[in-house]
Design a protein around this motif. Sequence first.
Motif, PDB file in Angstrom:
ATOM      1  N   LYS A 118       0.834  -1.206   0.000  1.00 29.13           N
ATOM      2  CA  LYS A 118       0.000   0.000   0.000  1.00 29.13           C
ATOM      3  C   LYS A 118       0.869   1.255   0.000  1.00 29.13           C
ATOM      4  O   LYS A 118       2.084   1.188   0.046  1.00 29.13           O
ATOM      5  N   GLY A 119       0.210   2.415  -0.050  1.00 31.88           N
ATOM      6  CA  GLY A 119       0.938   3.676  -0.019  1.00 31.88           C
ATOM      7  C   GLY A 119       1.873   3.875  -1.202  1.00 31.88           C
ATOM      8  O   GLY A 119       2.947   4.452  -1.067  1.00 31.88           O
ATOM      9  N   GLY A 120       1.463   3.411  -2.390  1.00 29.14           N
ATOM     10  CA  GLY A 120       2.259   3.608  -3.600  1.00 29.14           C
ATOM     11  C   GLY A 120       3.293   2.541  -3.877  1.00 29.14           C
ATOM     12  O   GLY A 120       3.968   2.583  -4.912  1.00 29.14           O
ATOM     13  N   ARG A 121       3.431   1.574  -2.989  1.00 34.08           N
ATOM     14  CA  ARG A 121       4.494   0.575  -3.174  1.00 34.08           C
ATOM     15  C   ARG A 121       4.189  -0.396  -4.319  1.00 34.08           C
ATOM     16  O   ARG A 121       5.113  -0.964  -4.907  1.00 34.08           O
ATOM     17  N   PRO A 177      -2.550   1.885  -3.086  1.00 35.51           N
ATOM     18  CA  PRO A 177      -1.373   1.094  -3.470  1.00 35.51           C
ATOM     19  C   PRO A 177      -0.633   1.617  -4.690  1.00 35.51           C
ATOM     20  O   PRO A 177       0.548   1.302  -4.878  1.00 35.51           O
ATOM     21  N   THR A 178      -1.285   2.448  -5.515  1.00 35.30           N
ATOM     22  CA  THR A 178      -0.618   2.969  -6.713  1.00 35.30           C
ATOM     23  C   THR A 178      -0.504   4.488  -6.695  1.00 35.30           C
ATOM     24  O   THR A 178      -0.241   5.104  -7.723  1.00 35.30           O
ATOM     25  N   VAL A 179      -0.678   5.101  -5.517  1.00 38.14           N
ATOM     26  CA  VAL A 179      -0.698   6.564  -5.397  1.00 38.14           C
ATOM     27  C   VAL A 179       0.302   7.003  -4.333  1.00 38.14           C
ATOM     28  O   VAL A 179       0.430   6.370  -3.280  1.00 38.14           O
ATOM     29  N   GLY A 180       1.021   8.087  -4.597  1.00 43.36           N
ATOM     30  CA  GLY A 180       1.981   8.603  -3.633  1.00 43.36           C
ATOM     31  C   GLY A 180       1.325   8.967  -2.306  1.00 43.36           C
ATOM     32  O   GLY A 180       0.195   9.453  -2.274  1.00 43.36           O
ATOM     33  N   ASP A 181       2.055   8.739  -1.235  1.00 45.38           N
ATOM     34  CA  ASP A 181       1.519   8.934   0.113  1.00 45.38           C
ATOM     35  C   ASP A 181       2.055  10.231   0.710  1.00 45.38           C
ATOM     36  O   ASP A 181       3.254  10.364   0.969  1.00 45.38           O
ATOM     37  N   ALA A 182       1.160  11.189   0.956  1.00 38.32           N
ATOM     38  CA  ALA A 182       1.576  12.472   1.522  1.00 38.32           C
ATOM     39  C   ALA A 182       1.716  12.435   3.034  1.00 38.32           C
ATOM     40  O   ALA A 182       2.256  13.370   3.634  1.00 38.32           O
ATOM     41  N   THR A 183       1.231  11.366   3.689  1.00 36.06           N
ATOM     42  CA  THR A 183       1.372  11.264   5.139  1.00 36.06           C
ATOM     43  C   THR A 183       2.751  10.710   5.493  1.00 36.06           C
ATOM     44  O   THR A 183       3.489  10.233   4.637  1.00 36.06           O
TER      45      THR A 183
END
Length: 412
Positions: free
Chosen positions: A157-160, A190-196
Amino acid sequence: MFQAAIDSASPSHTLPAHLPAPPRGRTIVVGAGKAAASMAQAVERAWPQDKPMSGLVVTRYGHGVGPLDRIEVVEASHPVPDAAGEAAALRILDLVRGLTPDDLVLCLISGGGSALLAAPLPGVTLADKQAINRALLRSGAAIEEMNCVRKHLSAVKGGRLAQAAAPAPLVTLVISDVPGDDPSVIASGPTVGDATTQADARAVLARYGIDLPPAVAAVLANARYEPPKPGDVAFAHAETRMIATPQAALEAAATVARAAGITPVILGDAIEGESREVGRVMAGIALQAARHGQPAGAPCVLLSGGETTVTVRGSGRGGRNVEFLLALAIALKGSAGISAIAGDTDGVDGAEEIAGAVIGPGTLAKALKLALSPQAALDGNDGHGFFEALGTQVVTGPTLTNVNDFRAILIR
């Protein structure tokens, strides 16, 4: 109106128009969520038969659609992850590795994907994730807070997932189940950059008093495990397309209301807060409409969506929607001419295969005859038990889609 909201989010209706063109190389389809199987089925039906395609998606137990020809569907646990979800997540990561710019990864994401894609980071066990997930579910944490924590403990998840798929082009098709339709929150992005950040995740856990095993605390303090951020090279060839949303579902319900000569008032598609408090507020708005014709006069219907929360204090059987309805019924005090439905569009309110329930002017009187206390049911978070006894549950079975909660209060 409830059925119209569900139908508006059916992948068979919405997905084909958003499909990308086939690539020169291979197409790998992956995905997770309560709608993953029906989304995969829609892809198979629309994809050119002469173009190669294969893949794997994971959905909740009981939400499959039977064997497909080119995409494998596996089932796993939701809302608490299990070994089947962990195995599926690891297989999905393997499927997208080693691809080229001539290939394409088509990712199908819907609500529930966070629990279903359960691949812990090194040092974190599945048991750790299960315990933290259960604690978050009982805490009353908002979905954004829960998914912030999940992203920082996950290898997918979280873009990984996008990192693993690079350099292949990546197109993600999303059915939104979160307030604001933020793709980084839906299934924990899972496919998006995580700003947190890891600090944000630690703050959420501290806010709700959730104790951490030493290994989890170590991962959340190790900068090497920070998820990729927006603008990272991993997302250079990644695109997200929203194919169904809560707002579209409310508009579909509004169309049904107008056809019946009822004025629809959409109060919002992203309403959050404690379910019982939202119920009390909605009761006040409904009474204002009934008594003073504001924000609309009878006949009218107040429509809303979003994702409320329940802080579990009792040991009953409850979900967000039935908790809302209990509080609404208590606050309305049997007012004439006001009825309501609230349900989860995936067919599962809480942890049971019950979408929600309906109330009307006679709900409290009927409960009194049956020696049922709505306040005791609310105090014990036992909405399902209460409405089961009344015989007013809404049971749809798996709808194979998910645009979150639907609420309609009808004033005649």
